[in-house]
Structure formats: structure tokens, C-alpha cells
Design a protein around this motif. Sequence first.
Motif, mmCIF file in Angstrom:
data_model
loop_
_atom_site.group_PDB
_atom_site.id
_atom_site.type_symbol
_atom_site.label_atom_id
_atom_site.label_comp_id
_atom_site.label_asym_id
_atom_site.label_seq_id
_atom_site.Cartn_x
_atom_site.Cartn_y
_atom_site.Cartn_z
ATOM 1 N N LEU A 41 0.834 -1.204 0.000
ATOM 2 C CA LEU A 41 0.000 0.000 0.000
ATOM 3 C C LEU A 41 0.866 1.250 0.000
ATOM 4 C CD1 LEU A 41 -2.811 -1.094 2.450
ATOM 5 C CD2 LEU A 41 -3.072 -0.613 0.012
ATOM 6 N N SER A 42 1.954 1.230 0.772
ATOM 7 C CA SER A 42 2.870 2.364 0.807
ATOM 8 C C SER A 42 3.465 2.634 -0.572
ATOM 9 C CB SER A 42 3.973 2.114 1.827
ATOM 10 O OG SER A 42 4.869 3.190 1.865
ATOM 11 N N ASP A 43 3.815 1.563 -1.290
ATOM 12 C CA ASP A 43 4.323 1.716 -2.657
ATOM 13 C C ASP A 43 3.313 2.422 -3.550
ATOM 14 O OD1 ASP A 43 6.623 0.376 -1.904
ATOM 15 O OD2 ASP A 43 6.068 -1.524 -2.886
ATOM 16 N N LEU A 44 2.034 2.228 -3.256
ATOM 17 C CA LEU A 44 0.958 2.839 -4.037
ATOM 18 C C LEU A 44 0.558 4.212 -3.489
ATOM 19 C CD1 LEU A 44 -1.271 -0.337 -4.445
ATOM 20 C CD2 LEU A 44 0.137 0.741 -6.227
ATOM 21 N N GLY A 45 1.231 4.650 -2.419
ATOM 22 C CA GLY A 45 0.904 5.943 -1.815
ATOM 23 C C GLY A 45 -0.348 5.906 -0.957
ATOM 24 N N LEU A 46 -0.707 4.717 -0.461
ATOM 25 C CA LEU A 46 -1.916 4.545 0.341
ATOM 26 C C LEU A 46 -1.564 3.995 1.717
ATOM 27 C CD1 LEU A 46 -4.030 2.806 -2.446
ATOM 28 C CD2 LEU A 46 -4.293 5.169 -1.650
ATOM 29 N N THR A 47 -2.460 4.182 2.670
ATOM 30 C CA THR A 47 -2.286 3.591 3.991
ATOM 31 C C THR A 47 -3.543 2.814 4.334
ATOM 32 O OG1 THR A 47 -3.109 5.591 5.059
ATOM 33 C CG2 THR A 47 -0.721 5.373 4.860
ATOM 34 N N LEU A 48 -3.371 1.766 5.105
ATOM 35 C CA LEU A 48 -4.487 0.942 5.529
ATOM 36 C C LEU A 48 -5.197 1.642 6.687
ATOM 37 C CD1 LEU A 48 -5.648 -1.871 4.839
ATOM 38 C CD2 LEU A 48 -4.339 -2.755 6.756
ATOM 39 N N PRO A 49 -6.496 1.879 6.559
ATOM 40 C CA PRO A 49 -7.219 2.492 7.684
ATOM 41 C C PRO A 49 -7.428 1.467 8.790
ATOM 42 C CG PRO A 49 -8.765 1.886 5.958
ATOM 43 C CD PRO A 49 -7.375 1.578 5.425
ATOM 44 N N ASP A 50 -7.867 1.931 9.936
ATOM 45 C CA ASP A 50 -8.301 1.008 10.980
ATOM 46 C C ASP A 50 -9.529 0.271 10.465
ATOM 47 O OD1 ASP A 50 -6.326 1.873 12.730
ATOM 48 O OD2 ASP A 50 -7.621 3.404 13.627
ATOM 49 N N ALA A 51 -9.683 -0.979 10.846
ATOM 50 C CA ALA A 51 -10.866 -1.738 10.444
ATOM 51 C C ALA A 51 -12.093 -1.086 11.075
ATOM 52 C CB ALA A 51 -10.735 -3.186 10.888
ATOM 53 N N PRO A 52 -13.053 -0.661 10.250
ATOM 54 C CA PRO A 52 -14.237 0.007 10.803
ATOM 55 C C PRO A 52 -15.055 -0.910 11.714
ATOM 56 C CG PRO A 52 -14.066 0.377 8.432
ATOM 57 C CD PRO A 52 -13.059 -0.683 8.785
ATOM 58 N N ALA A 53 -15.584 -0.342 12.780
ATOM 59 C CA ALA A 53 -16.463 -1.090 13.676
ATOM 60 C C ALA A 53 -17.835 -1.228 13.028
ATOM 61 C CB ALA A 53 -16.590 -0.354 15.009
ATOM 62 N N VAL A 80 -6.277 -5.674 -7.380
ATOM 63 C CA VAL A 80 -5.265 -6.258 -8.266
ATOM 64 C C VAL A 80 -3.924 -5.553 -8.070
ATOM 65 C CG1 VAL A 80 -4.608 -6.641 -10.681
ATOM 66 C CG2 VAL A 80 -6.958 -7.100 -9.933
ATOM 67 N N ALA A 81 -3.939 -4.235 -7.887
ATOM 68 C CA ALA A 81 -2.693 -3.498 -7.665
ATOM 69 C C ALA A 81 -2.007 -3.957 -6.377
ATOM 70 C CB ALA A 81 -2.967 -1.998 -7.611
ATOM 71 N N VAL A 82 -2.791 -4.254 -5.350
ATOM 72 C CA VAL A 82 -2.237 -4.653 -4.054
ATOM 73 C C VAL A 82 -1.870 -6.138 -4.029
ATOM 74 C CG1 VAL A 82 -2.789 -4.966 -1.596
ATOM 75 C CG2 VAL A 82 -3.402 -2.843 -2.751
ATOM 76 N N MET A 83 -2.756 -6.981 -4.562
ATOM 77 C CA MET A 83 -2.597 -8.425 -4.406
ATOM 78 C C MET A 83 -2.074 -9.133 -5.650
ATOM 79 S SD MET A 83 -6.109 -9.233 -2.278
ATOM 80 C CE MET A 83 -5.656 -10.939 -1.959
ATOM 81 N N GLY A 84 -1.914 -8.408 -6.741
ATOM 82 C CA GLY A 84 -1.463 -9.041 -7.971
ATOM 83 C C GLY A 84 -2.497 -10.022 -8.492
#
Length: 152
Positions: free
Chosen positions: A7-19, A118-122
Motif C-alpha cells: 500500500l505504501s508503494d501505491l501511496g496509500l495507507t491501511l485504515p483502521d478496520a471500521p467497527a 489487483v494493484a495490491v494483491m497481484g
Amino acid sequence: MDLSAKLSDLGLTLPDAPAPAANYVPFVQNGQQLFISGQISSGPAGLICGKLGADLDTEAGAKAAERCALALLAQANAAVGGDFSKVKRLVKLVGFVNSTPEFTEQPKVINGASDLMVAVMGKAGRHARSAVSAASLPLGVAVEIEAIFELV
């Protein structure tokens, strides 16, 4: 797979899992399948609301779907205790688009989520999918997406 690094390579960050917002659980594991409850479009500024074809264009809808995909990844990551290597593949996405009766680009909207997976998991991110219109969605959000993952 190091989810955070990808995700960092894509310029993104993983949010906290929503409740959960009501009387349900965010995910259920059944054998090697992981079912993730519908994740609504939400970004750093809050809910992404509106109706495609009236308030939002297809590009804005695709960005909202991308945010749903990040929430789905966050839920999957929480389900495997932060060890995303336990996720073998994405099996299916079901996307709901809050849209006018005349709007027909629901697949292009849900592409925002599909493309991110697909970008994240190929290759493991390629999946079966449905993209449907909804007259309205919870809290007026633009997009809601649910997922099924296969675990190792």
C-alpha cells in the motif's frame, strides 16, 4: 505479502478496520473462506455520500469504491491477526452503487475497488464480481462493497 509495504508503494495507507454500525459482525470465517460484511465509502474527512448520476460523477464514485476496498483489506487484515500472508486470494466482490435510474456506469464505479485489489494483491486479487445499482444506501453513502477471501 506485506500489505502495508504494498500500500505504501501505491501511496496509500491501511485504515483502521471500521467497527460495525449495527447488530452484525465485520467478518465471519467459515473453513478457508472469509466473508467480509459490506464496507461503506468513507475517507479521512468522513463518509463519502451522494448519488451517482446526480451528485457524483463516475470518477468520484470509483474513488469512493477504492476507499471501500481499503476498508475490506483492513477487515481481512484484522481477521488474520495482521498476518496478511494468510490470505490466499480474493474470491468475489459485490458492489452496490447509490445511483439514479438513468446511471449505467456501476461497473466503472466498482472498478475503483477491483483495480486496487489487483494493484495490491497481484494475480491473487483477480476476482468474480457483481456491480449493481441501489436506490439508496445506508447513511446516504455513494458505495458499499462486500467481499469473500480465501485463506491458506
